[in-house]
Design an enzyme around this catalytic site. Structure first.
Site, PDB file in Angstrom:
ATOM      1  CB  CYS A   1      -0.974  -0.009   1.179  1.00  0.00           C
ATOM      2  SG  CYS A   1      -0.221   0.205   2.804  1.00  0.00           S
TER       3      CYS A   1
ATOM      4  CG  ASN B   1       4.706  -1.326   4.970  1.00  0.00           C
ATOM      5  OD1 ASN B   1       5.828  -1.540   5.379  1.00  0.00           O
ATOM      6  ND2 ASN B   1       3.797  -2.271   4.903  1.00  0.00           N
TER       7      ASN B   1
ATOM      8  CB  CYS C   1      -3.372   1.777   6.949  1.00  0.00           C
ATOM      9  SG  CYS C   1      -3.192   3.317   7.863  1.00  0.00           S
TER      10      CYS C   1
END
Length: 158
Positions: free
Chosen positions: A13, A16, A18
């Protein structure tokens, strides 16, 4: 590098902290439950440098603890080596794909299959929305999506 017969998956994502550490922790728990932890290399990473060195967002940690899952992760950015050593790179949204495409263009012989984690969702929720600007219920939604997607991914991949 994964040992012979091992599979490897990297969830990705933006920061890094959530979505990708939630996906990593969920997948790690599913693999442990199946008693196949020794057959998987599992890690999360960021496309950006924003959060390098930070632990997962406290709201995500609370959500995971509530669901009986521990998180032990410090944010890191994806590396060229990741494209060469992971079997799968599972991204959360279209923005992640654009960032990954920019990075993979600098890598010769990319081994990883880059896919949308949400493409495995039986409920067809393709995008796992960034919960960073949301509230506790947004983290719960990310968790629930990751559980569905990771279960389906694990079933397909072994």
């Amino acid at each position: 590098m994964a040992a012979e017969g091992m599979r490897s998956v990297l969830s990705v994502c933006l920061g890094n902290i959530c979505r990708s550490p939630i996906a990593e922790a969920v997948f790690r728990k599913l693999v442990a439950k199946e008693n196949i932890s020794d057959k998987w290399r599992i890690d999360p990473a960021a496309t950006s440098t924003y959060e390098i060195g930070n632990p997962p967002d406290y709201r995500g940690q609370i959500c995971m603890t509530k669901n009986g899952i521990t998180m032990n992760h410090i944010a890191r950015q994806i590396t060229k080596e990741d494209f060469l050593t992971f079997d799968y790179i599972l991204r959360m949204d279209e923005s992640n794909l654009r960032d990954l495409n920019r990075k993979v263009n600098q890598v010769k012989n990319c081994k990883a299959k880059i896919e949308l984690l949400g493409s495995y969702d039986p409920q067809k929720q393709l995008i796992i929305e960034d919960s960073y600007y949301g509230n506790d219920s947004d983290f719960e939604t990310v968790y629930e999506q990751c559980v569905r997607c990771c279960k389906a991914f694990l079933e397909k991949s072994h």
